[in-house]
Design a protein around this motif. Sequence first.
Motif, PDB file in Angstrom:
ATOM      1  N   THR A   1      -7.061   4.805   8.667  1.00 13.57           N
ATOM      2  CA  THR A   1      -8.426   4.555   8.214  1.00 13.57           C
ATOM      3  C   THR A   1      -8.643   5.114   6.817  1.00 13.57           C
ATOM      4  N   VAL A   2      -8.208   6.335   6.589  1.00 14.84           N
ATOM      5  CA  VAL A   2      -8.352   6.967   5.276  1.00 14.84           C
ATOM      6  C   VAL A   2      -7.587   6.174   4.224  1.00 14.84           C
ATOM      7  N   VAL A   3      -6.396   5.751   4.556  1.00 10.72           N
ATOM      8  CA  VAL A   3      -5.555   5.017   3.604  1.00 10.72           C
ATOM      9  C   VAL A   3      -6.195   3.666   3.258  1.00 10.72           C
ATOM     10  N   ILE A   4      -6.689   2.963   4.239  1.00  9.24           N
ATOM     11  CA  ILE A   4      -7.328   1.674   3.983  1.00  9.24           C
ATOM     12  C   ILE A   4      -8.580   1.860   3.124  1.00  9.24           C
ATOM     13  N   LEU A   5      -9.390   2.868   3.434  1.00 12.29           N
ATOM     14  CA  LEU A   5     -10.583   3.135   2.624  1.00 12.29           C
ATOM     15  C   LEU A   5     -10.216   3.508   1.193  1.00 12.29           C
ATOM     16  N   ALA A   6      -9.162   4.294   1.028  1.00 11.68           N
ATOM     17  CA  ALA A   6      -8.713   4.649  -0.317  1.00 11.68           C
ATOM     18  C   ALA A   6      -8.217   3.413  -1.064  1.00 11.68           C
ATOM     19  N   GLY A   7      -7.539   2.511  -0.364  1.00 12.15           N
ATOM     20  CA  GLY A   7      -7.100   1.261  -0.984  1.00 12.15           C
ATOM     21  C   GLY A   7      -8.278   0.429  -1.466  1.00 12.15           C
ATOM     22  N   ILE A   8      -9.349   0.424  -0.685  1.00 17.17           N
ATOM     23  CA  ILE A   8     -10.575  -0.267  -1.102  1.00 17.17           C
ATOM     24  C   ILE A   8     -11.162   0.404  -2.336  1.00 17.17           C
ATOM     25  N   ALA A   9     -11.111   1.749  -2.378  1.00 19.51           N
ATOM     26  CA  ALA A   9     -11.694   2.519  -3.484  1.00 19.51           C
ATOM     27  C   ALA A   9     -10.978   2.281  -4.808  1.00 19.51           C
ATOM     28  N   VAL A  10      -9.773   1.734  -4.775  1.00 18.00           N
ATOM     29  CA  VAL A  10      -9.071   1.395  -6.014  1.00 18.00           C
ATOM     30  C   VAL A  10      -9.932   0.424  -6.833  1.00 18.00           C
ATOM     31  N   HIS A  11     -10.609  -0.495  -6.151  1.00 14.69           N
ATOM     32  CA  HIS A  11     -11.456  -1.484  -6.833  1.00 14.69           C
ATOM     33  C   HIS A  11     -12.676  -0.847  -7.487  1.00 14.69           C
ATOM     34  N   LYS A  12     -13.062   0.330  -7.044  1.00 14.70           N
ATOM     35  CA  LYS A  12     -14.187   1.038  -7.648  1.00 14.70           C
ATOM     36  C   LYS A  12     -13.711   1.910  -8.813  1.00 14.70           C
ATOM     37  N   GLY A  13     -12.406   1.881  -9.091  1.00 14.75           N
ATOM     38  CA  GLY A  13     -11.857   2.661 -10.191  1.00 14.75           C
ATOM     39  C   GLY A  13     -11.635   4.127  -9.851  1.00 14.75           C
ATOM     40  N   LEU A  14     -11.652   4.454  -8.563  1.00 10.37           N
ATOM     41  CA  LEU A  14     -11.508   5.853  -8.160  1.00 10.37           C
ATOM     42  C   LEU A  14     -10.047   6.292  -8.071  1.00 10.37           C
ATOM     43  N   PHE A  15      -9.132   5.335  -7.913  1.00 15.76           N
ATOM     44  CA  PHE A  15      -7.716   5.662  -7.778  1.00 15.76           C
ATOM     45  C   PHE A  15      -6.867   4.660  -8.546  1.00 15.76           C
ATOM     46  N   SER A  16      -5.682   5.112  -8.905  1.00 17.40           N
ATOM     47  CA  SER A  16      -4.642   4.227  -9.421  1.00 17.40           C
ATOM     48  C   SER A  16      -3.820   3.787  -8.222  1.00 17.40           C
ATOM     49  N   LEU A  17      -3.575   2.490  -8.077  1.00 16.13           N
ATOM     50  CA  LEU A  17      -2.846   1.989  -6.915  1.00 16.13           C
ATOM     51  C   LEU A  17      -1.460   2.617  -6.769  1.00 16.13           C
ATOM     52  N   PRO A  18      -0.625   2.671  -7.829  1.00 15.74           N
ATOM     53  CA  PRO A  18       0.696   3.301  -7.659  1.00 15.74           C
ATOM     54  C   PRO A  18       0.605   4.800  -7.316  1.00 15.74           C
ATOM     55  N   MET A  19      -0.313   5.513  -7.959  1.00 13.79           N
ATOM     56  CA  MET A  19      -0.474   6.947  -7.664  1.00 13.79           C
ATOM     57  C   MET A  19      -0.963   7.141  -6.225  1.00 13.79           C
ATOM     58  N   LEU A  20      -1.882   6.293  -5.801  1.00 16.49           N
ATOM     59  CA  LEU A  20      -2.401   6.368  -4.435  1.00 16.49           C
ATOM     60  C   LEU A  20      -1.276   6.158  -3.422  1.00 16.49           C
ATOM     61  N   MET A  21      -0.424   5.172  -3.669  1.00 13.51           N
ATOM     62  CA  MET A  21       0.702   4.928  -2.755  1.00 13.51           C
ATOM     63  C   MET A  21       1.612   6.149  -2.680  1.00 13.51           C
ATOM     64  N   GLY A  22       1.826   6.810  -3.800  1.00 16.81           N
ATOM     65  CA  GLY A  22       2.655   8.016  -3.812  1.00 16.81           C
ATOM     66  C   GLY A  22       2.036   9.151  -3.004  1.00 16.81           C
ATOM     67  N   VAL A  23       0.740   9.345  -3.155  1.00 16.81           N
ATOM     68  CA  VAL A  23       0.044  10.399  -2.404  1.00 16.81           C
ATOM     69  C   VAL A  23       0.058  10.081  -0.914  1.00 16.81           C
ATOM     70  N   VAL A  24      -0.184   8.832  -0.573  1.00 15.89           N
ATOM     71  CA  VAL A  24      -0.177   8.416   0.838  1.00 15.89           C
ATOM     72  C   VAL A  24       1.218   8.594   1.431  1.00 15.89           C
ATOM     73  N   TRP A  25       2.251   8.216   0.688  1.00 15.19           N
ATOM     74  CA  TRP A  25       3.632   8.400   1.154  1.00 15.19           C
ATOM     75  C   TRP A  25       3.912   9.884   1.406  1.00 15.19           C
ATOM     76  N   PHE A  26       3.553  10.727   0.443  1.00 15.39           N
ATOM     77  CA  PHE A  26       3.818  12.164   0.585  1.00 15.39           C
ATOM     78  C   PHE A  26       3.043  12.745   1.773  1.00 15.39           C
ATOM     79  N   GLY A  27       1.769  12.382   1.911  1.00 16.05           N
ATOM     80  CA  GLY A  27       0.962  12.893   3.023  1.00 16.05           C
ATOM     81  C   GLY A  27       1.488  12.454   4.376  1.00 16.05           C
TER      82      GLY A  27
END
Length: 191
Positions: free
Chosen positions: A27-53
Amino acid sequence: MSDSVNLWLQHYGYLAVLLGCLLEGETVVILAGIAVHKGLFSLPMLMGVVWFGGMLGDVVLYLMGHFFGQRLLDKLSWRKGRVRKVQGMIRRHQHSVIFGVRFLYGLRIVGPIVIGTSGVPIRTFLFFNLLGAAVWAVLFTLLGYLIGPAVLKAYAQVEQYQGWVWGGITLLVVAWWGGHYWWSHRHRHEQ
């Protein structure tokens, strides 16, 4: 997304996503993926953080199983059926289970603990866990990213009718309560 969620994500950002991956997951990951469109995250950086977590959470659970073994499984007695299921799966398909346990509903927490108790070498676990976490991170982050525009558009449309929605919910609750009161009052007098 509401202003309060936006502020929370802006303030805590990637740390919030990391903690969300450790505690909850998809749920958190999907919401963060949505937040990329709001400019809150970089998609590649987000994938890295999600992978590490995702990877870190499973490693911690594996180590708990490895070092605390049977004592920990005894405390999970309310999950005995799931524990036995994972043990049987590990005996038959060790690598596949390590790779895919994060995708199996209800086994996300118990799975790595049981794998840790089963004698699977740490190197084997790390290798297949890293691969599984990478696929999981890309899959669920992209899912959120791809559905993001539709979700944000729907939210904007619902937001403008928020008063009507809450009014309708209130009306339904009052009607249900009134009907329940009337029904129980009527049956008390008939007895």
